[in-house]
Design a protein around this motif. Structure first.
Motif, PDB file in Angstrom:
ATOM      1  N   GLN A  82      13.521 -54.560 -14.206  1.00  0.00           N
ATOM      2  CA  GLN A  82      12.703 -55.673 -13.733  1.00  0.00           C
ATOM      3  C   GLN A  82      11.296 -55.665 -14.325  1.00  0.00           C
ATOM      4  O   GLN A  82      10.468 -56.501 -13.978  1.00  0.00           O
ATOM      5  N   GLY A  83      11.055 -54.691 -15.209  1.00  0.00           N
ATOM      6  CA  GLY A  83       9.771 -54.644 -15.895  1.00  0.00           C
ATOM      7  C   GLY A  83       8.667 -53.957 -15.134  1.00  0.00           C
ATOM      8  O   GLY A  83       7.506 -53.985 -15.550  1.00  0.00           O
ATOM      9  N   HIS A  84       9.010 -53.310 -14.001  1.00  0.00           N
ATOM     10  CA  HIS A  84       7.992 -52.617 -13.207  1.00  0.00           C
ATOM     11  C   HIS A  84       7.554 -51.301 -13.831  1.00  0.00           C
ATOM     12  O   HIS A  84       6.424 -50.852 -13.626  1.00  0.00           O
ATOM     13  N   LEU A  85       8.500 -50.648 -14.544  1.00  0.00           N
ATOM     14  CA  LEU A  85       8.268 -49.302 -15.068  1.00  0.00           C
ATOM     15  C   LEU A  85       8.469 -49.277 -16.575  1.00  0.00           C
ATOM     16  O   LEU A  85       9.226 -50.053 -17.135  1.00  0.00           O
ATOM     17  N   THR A  86       7.796 -48.338 -17.218  1.00  0.00           N
ATOM     18  CA  THR A  86       8.045 -48.084 -18.627  1.00  0.00           C
ATOM     19  C   THR A  86       9.349 -47.293 -18.747  1.00  0.00           C
ATOM     20  O   THR A  86       9.921 -46.845 -17.747  1.00  0.00           O
ATOM     21  N   ASN A  87       9.803 -47.070 -19.976  1.00  0.00           N
ATOM     22  CA  ASN A  87      11.025 -46.287 -20.182  1.00  0.00           C
ATOM     23  C   ASN A  87      10.865 -44.835 -19.759  1.00  0.00           C
ATOM     24  O   ASN A  87      11.854 -44.131 -19.568  1.00  0.00           O
ATOM     25  N   THR A  88       9.629 -44.373 -19.639  1.00  0.00           N
ATOM     26  CA  THR A  88       9.390 -43.007 -19.158  1.00  0.00           C
ATOM     27  C   THR A  88       9.004 -43.013 -17.682  1.00  0.00           C
ATOM     28  O   THR A  88       8.430 -42.056 -17.178  1.00  0.00           O
ATOM     29  N   LEU A  89       9.323 -44.145 -17.009  1.00  0.00           N
ATOM     30  CA  LEU A  89       9.196 -44.286 -15.556  1.00  0.00           C
ATOM     31  C   LEU A  89       7.755 -44.286 -15.063  1.00  0.00           C
ATOM     32  O   LEU A  89       7.491 -43.950 -13.910  1.00  0.00           O
ATOM     33  N   LYS A  90       6.831 -44.663 -15.925  1.00  0.00           N
ATOM     34  CA  LYS A  90       5.439 -44.813 -15.498  1.00  0.00           C
ATOM     35  C   LYS A  90       5.227 -46.242 -15.020  1.00  0.00           C
ATOM     36  O   LYS A  90       5.807 -47.196 -15.543  1.00  0.00           O
ATOM     37  N   ILE A  91       4.367 -46.384 -14.017  1.00  0.00           N
ATOM     38  CA  ILE A  91       4.096 -47.689 -13.428  1.00  0.00           C
ATOM     39  C   ILE A  91       3.363 -48.592 -14.420  1.00  0.00           C
ATOM     40  O   ILE A  91       2.396 -48.182 -15.062  1.00  0.00           O
ATOM     41  N   LYS A  92       3.840 -49.822 -14.562  1.00  0.00           N
ATOM     42  CA  LYS A  92       3.102 -50.835 -15.317  1.00  0.00           C
ATOM     43  C   LYS A  92       2.174 -51.535 -14.318  1.00  0.00           C
ATOM     44  O   LYS A  92       2.559 -52.478 -13.632  1.00  0.00           O
ATOM     45  N   ARG A  93       0.957 -51.053 -14.236  1.00  0.00           N
ATOM     46  CA  ARG A  93       0.044 -51.483 -13.166  1.00  0.00           C
ATOM     47  C   ARG A  93      -0.296 -52.971 -13.249  1.00  0.00           C
ATOM     48  O   ARG A  93      -0.392 -53.654 -12.227  1.00  0.00           O
ATOM     49  N   LYS A  94      -0.470 -53.464 -14.463  1.00  0.00           N
ATOM     50  CA  LYS A  94      -0.793 -54.876 -14.617  1.00  0.00           C
ATOM     51  C   LYS A  94       0.361 -55.750 -14.128  1.00  0.00           C
ATOM     52  O   LYS A  94       0.150 -56.750 -13.428  1.00  0.00           O
ATOM     53  N   VAL A  95       1.584 -55.359 -14.473  1.00  0.00           N
ATOM     54  CA  VAL A  95       2.768 -56.111 -14.055  1.00  0.00           C
ATOM     55  C   VAL A  95       2.907 -56.088 -12.537  1.00  0.00           C
ATOM     56  O   VAL A  95       3.163 -57.129 -11.903  1.00  0.00           O
ATOM     57  N   ILE A  96       2.758 -54.904 -11.945  1.00  0.00           N
ATOM     58  CA  ILE A  96       2.845 -54.785 -10.485  1.00  0.00           C
ATOM     59  C   ILE A  96       1.794 -55.668  -9.823  1.00  0.00           C
ATOM     60  O   ILE A  96       2.060 -56.353  -8.834  1.00  0.00           O
ATOM     61  N   GLY A  97       0.576 -55.655 -10.389  1.00  0.00           N
ATOM     62  CA  GLY A  97      -0.503 -56.463  -9.831  1.00  0.00           C
ATOM     63  C   GLY A  97      -0.192 -57.944  -9.836  1.00  0.00           C
ATOM     64  O   GLY A  97      -0.541 -58.678  -8.900  1.00  0.00           O
ATOM     65  N   GLU A  98       0.514 -58.383 -10.897  1.00  0.00           N
ATOM     66  CA  GLU A  98       0.852 -59.802 -11.004  1.00  0.00           C
ATOM     67  C   GLU A  98       2.038 -60.176 -10.113  1.00  0.00           C
ATOM     68  O   GLU A  98       2.010 -61.189  -9.417  1.00  0.00           O
ATOM     69  N   LEU A  99       3.082 -59.334 -10.132  1.00  0.00           N
ATOM     70  CA  LEU A  99       4.303 -59.659  -9.385  1.00  0.00           C
ATOM     71  C   LEU A  99       4.127 -59.543  -7.873  1.00  0.00           C
ATOM     72  O   LEU A  99       4.817 -60.223  -7.108  1.00  0.00           O
ATOM     73  N   PHE A 100       3.228 -58.653  -7.462  1.00  0.00           N
ATOM     74  CA  PHE A 100       3.044 -58.441  -6.020  1.00  0.00           C
ATOM     75  C   PHE A 100       1.650 -58.885  -5.572  1.00  0.00           C
ATOM     76  O   PHE A 100       1.077 -58.326  -4.640  1.00  0.00           O
ATOM     77  N   ALA A 101       1.123 -59.912  -6.245  1.00  0.00           N
ATOM     78  CA  ALA A 101      -0.219 -60.411  -5.912  1.00  0.00           C
ATOM     79  C   ALA A 101      -0.316 -60.869  -4.460  1.00  0.00           C
ATOM     80  O   ALA A 101      -1.330 -60.639  -3.788  1.00  0.00           O
ATOM     81  N   LYS A 102       0.746 -61.512  -3.965  1.00  0.00           N
ATOM     82  CA  LYS A 102       0.731 -62.006  -2.587  1.00  0.00           C
ATOM     83  C   LYS A 102       0.602 -60.855  -1.597  1.00  0.00           C
ATOM     84  O   LYS A 102      -0.226 -60.895  -0.670  1.00  0.00           O
ATOM     85  N   GLU A 103       1.413 -59.819  -1.793  1.00  0.00           N
ATOM     86  CA  GLU A 103       1.378 -58.659  -0.879  1.00  0.00           C
ATOM     87  C   GLU A 103       0.035 -57.925  -0.984  1.00  0.00           C
ATOM     88  O   GLU A 103      -0.509 -57.464   0.019  1.00  0.00           O
ATOM     89  N   ILE A 104      -0.480 -57.826  -2.214  1.00  0.00           N
ATOM     90  CA  ILE A 104      -1.755 -57.134  -2.412  1.00  0.00           C
ATOM     91  C   ILE A 104      -2.903 -57.915  -1.783  1.00  0.00           C
ATOM     92  O   ILE A 104      -3.734 -57.354  -1.062  1.00  0.00           O
ATOM     93  N   ASN A 105      -2.940 -59.216  -2.026  1.00  0.00           N
ATOM     94  CA  ASN A 105      -4.034 -60.040  -1.480  1.00  0.00           C
ATOM     95  C   ASN A 105      -4.045 -60.033   0.040  1.00  0.00           C
ATOM     96  O   ASN A 105      -5.105 -60.139   0.670  1.00  0.00           O
TER      97      ASN A 105
END
Length: 609
Positions: free
Chosen positions: A580-603
């Motif tokens: 789903q594009g949340h993680l890199t292939n080495t399982l690190k968080i893509k922080r920018k992507v998470i920030g965009e996809l979960f903007a509603k929950e974060i706000n």
């Protein structure tokens, strides 16, 4: 060093040199899932398959320096294909088994890849999609004979190529290429997705691997050809890949774990002496052990906790420092603590364990100390794809390691700290640069040739390296305070009830967190308390559940500075994934992507005053 060879041979010779030495002895084991049996593949058989597949590649038109992909989960064929590429003088490009068609297409185009090995149905179907639009990809070689390749004329089964007759011209060309080897040969390109931007292809030459094997043979000298290793992490990743080459050079027998989610069952079948793992694996073992202790009868629980105290004193105060423990302590450890700890090891399938290389993320000091206290030798380390894996690691002898560090710097590797606190690297294991990316190379290297890791840290007087922050991951709150999100995430993820966590707070008034529960453990907890729910969404909204996670957060906040403390959190019903594009292939968080996809929950965690 167990191997009699003074220097690792060129990778196109390694399998054949070891076949001369070990012959019919098993080089690898793979599991037949239908019979649940582990099948050996001897060094002789491995060498033969590599030779035949190397000839097959030549017969298919693969030329020297052509890029050949391996898009598969861990399978013995992956290793055969890798070394076959080397003998044909092709460049190996391993690809993660869960990659999407878009990701594969980018790498195919960037490398101008014409040939790709694929593992099973998903990889085949994905490769076919890429084939239909790519101007480069021409052929697909399929490992799994159960995959239906009907209708794809460009596809052929791996096994059918092994039985193919070859012309005299192919035989002659194979011998010619096999005799060609140079330390400057480009052996592989490993694409790292990173947390932002397009993937970058890390180029690794023969001299990188020669040096990698040499310094590991020095540091890991207690390893012998009597050891067994479980290949658990993806062979695509530099950690497992480099480790596999080291194991093969040192004569270690490798068991190939096929599906990552089955690792705990497979370890119980194999009982390896060695195994690479990421911290999350040990976090889960730690949580399971403590849950077992907490669920034991009162007297047994007290006995085990007393034994752990003995283990801390015996292993961390004396054995770690190379000192003899007092007679009374040694007796209590031998007669009381060690038998209890052995039960834990047997339950985990690691009672024969010698040491366990662990890297890829931060492992908390608490968990690291716990495992060393009970006699499980976590060989913690740090490295990058660009450094051909290991930069530093704990001594495998289980002595003279320093909790809090990521181990002693590897022999003959240059490591220094820049004026800005960044860890810089120079040496023969360091990549020459990124494939087709002069822009990235200019950014990655200093003017005098030091590689910028992007990590901040320091080195102590005994040459131990410490990681303090991931420079690019640091964020600043609205109050001007810098926060290290990984530190907070590791702190919270120590709980058995937390599967994943993401710290939020860049330019915000305070720190908050997105939490993904470990639903198996949470469901058991809720069931024990008689709670009722139907879906995960309903479960995470139960007041009792929210209150339990608040307790977890409150406990973790106790040791933090006020500006670091997590003020609010949101529970999420689904895990973050690569697909789903949340993680890199080495399982690190893509922080920018998470920030965009979960903007509603974060706000929602930052209401407007």
């Amino acid at each position: 060093m167990s191997s009699k060879m003074k220097q690792a041979p060129h990778l196109n010779k390694l399998v054949f040199e070891q076949a001369k030495r070990y012959g019919k002895r098993a080089a690898l084991y793979f599991r037949d899932d239908e019979t649940a049996k582990w099948i050996p593949l001897s060094w002789n058989d491995l060498a033969l398959k590599v030779k035949l597949m190397g000839k097959a590649l030549i017969s298919l038109g693969v030329k020297p320096t052509d890029k050949v992909g391996i898009f598969s989960q861990n399978m013995y064929q992956h290793i055969v294909a890798d070394f076959a590429n080397f003998t044909a003088k092709a460049v190996s490009i391993p690809l993660y088994a869960t990659s999407t068609a878009e990701q594969i297409s980018y790498i195919v185009d960037d490398s101008q890849m014409e040939t790709i090995f694929v593992g099973e149905k998903y990889q085949f179907e994905t490769a076919v999609k890429v084939l239909s639009t790519s101007k480069f990809l021409k052929r697909i070689i399929v490992f799994d004979n159960k995959v239906d390749i009907t209708g794809c004329e460009q596809a052929v089964y791996f096994d059918s190529l092994l039985t193919k007759p070859f012309s005299d011209a192919v035989d002659a060309e194979y011998e010619k290429r096999s005799a060609m080897d140079s330390e400057d040969d480009l052996m592989s390109i490993l694409y790292t997705s990173g947390t932002t931007g397009q993937p970058k292809g890390v180029t690794l030459h023969q001299y990188n691997y020669t040096e990698c094997i040499r310094i590991h043979a020095i540091r890991l000298a207690i390893t012998t050809d009597k050891d067994t290793s479980m290949a658990f992490l993806p062979l695509t990743h530099v950690f497992e890949r480099g480790w596999t080459y080291v194991c093969m050079f040192m004569g270690v027998t490798i068991y190939i774990n096929h599906l990552p989610n089955e690792i705990q069952e497979r370890v119980l079948e194999v009982h390896p002496t060695l195994m690479c793992a990421v911290p999350r694996y040990w976090e889960k073992v730690y949580a399971a052990v403590n849950a077992k202790i907490d669920g034991s009868p009162r007297m047994l629980r007290k006995l085990f906790k007393w034994a752990i105290k003995i283990g801390y004193e015996y292993n961390l105060k004396y054995r770690k420092e190379g000192k003899h423990a007092p007679a009374g302590l040694a007796t209590k450890y031998k007669l009381i603590a060690k038998p209890l700890f052995n039960k834990v090891k047997v339950a985990a399938g690691i009672e024969r364990g010698k040491y366990f290389p662990t890297a890829g993320a931060k492992l908390s000091d608490e968990i690291c100390e716990f495992f060393h206290a009970i006699g499980i030798n976590i060989c913690l380390g740090y490295g990058l794809t660009e450094s051909t894996a290991t930069v530093c690691c704990f001594p495998p002898e289980n002595k003279h390691y320093v909790i809090g560090s990521v181990g002693k710097i590897m022999p003959d590797l240059g490591v220094k700290i820049s004026n800005d606190g960044e860890i810089l690297l120079k040496g023969k294991t360091i990549t020459a640069g990124y494939y087709n990316r002069p822009d990235a190379n200019a950014e990655a290297f200093t003017a005098d040739g030091w590689f910028r890791t992007g990590d901040a840290g320091y080195i102590d007087m005994d040459n131990n390296l410490y990681i303090t922050d991931r420079i690019k991951d640091l964020f600043k709150t609205a109050g001007g305070k810098y926060i290290a999100p990984q530190m907070l995430e590791n702190l919270v993820s120590d709980s058995r009830y937390v599967e994943q966590s993401v710290a939020i707070g860049n330019e915000r008034k305070y720190v908050s967190m997105l939490l993904v529960p470990s639903f198996k453990d949470l469901s058991e907890w809720a069931t024990e308390r008689g709670l009722k729910w139907k879906t995960k969404e309903e479960l995470i909204k139960l007041p009792e559940v929210v209150a339990m996670y608040q307790e977890i957060i409150d406990k973790r906040n106790e040791g933090l500075a006020r500006y670091e403390q997590i003020k609010k959190f949101t529970l999420l019903p689904n895990v973050f994934t690569m697909e789903q594009g949340h993680l890199t292939n080495t399982l690190k968080i893509k922080r920018k992507v998470i920030g965009e996809l979960f903007a509603k929950e974060i706000n929602a965690m930052y209401p407007v005053d």
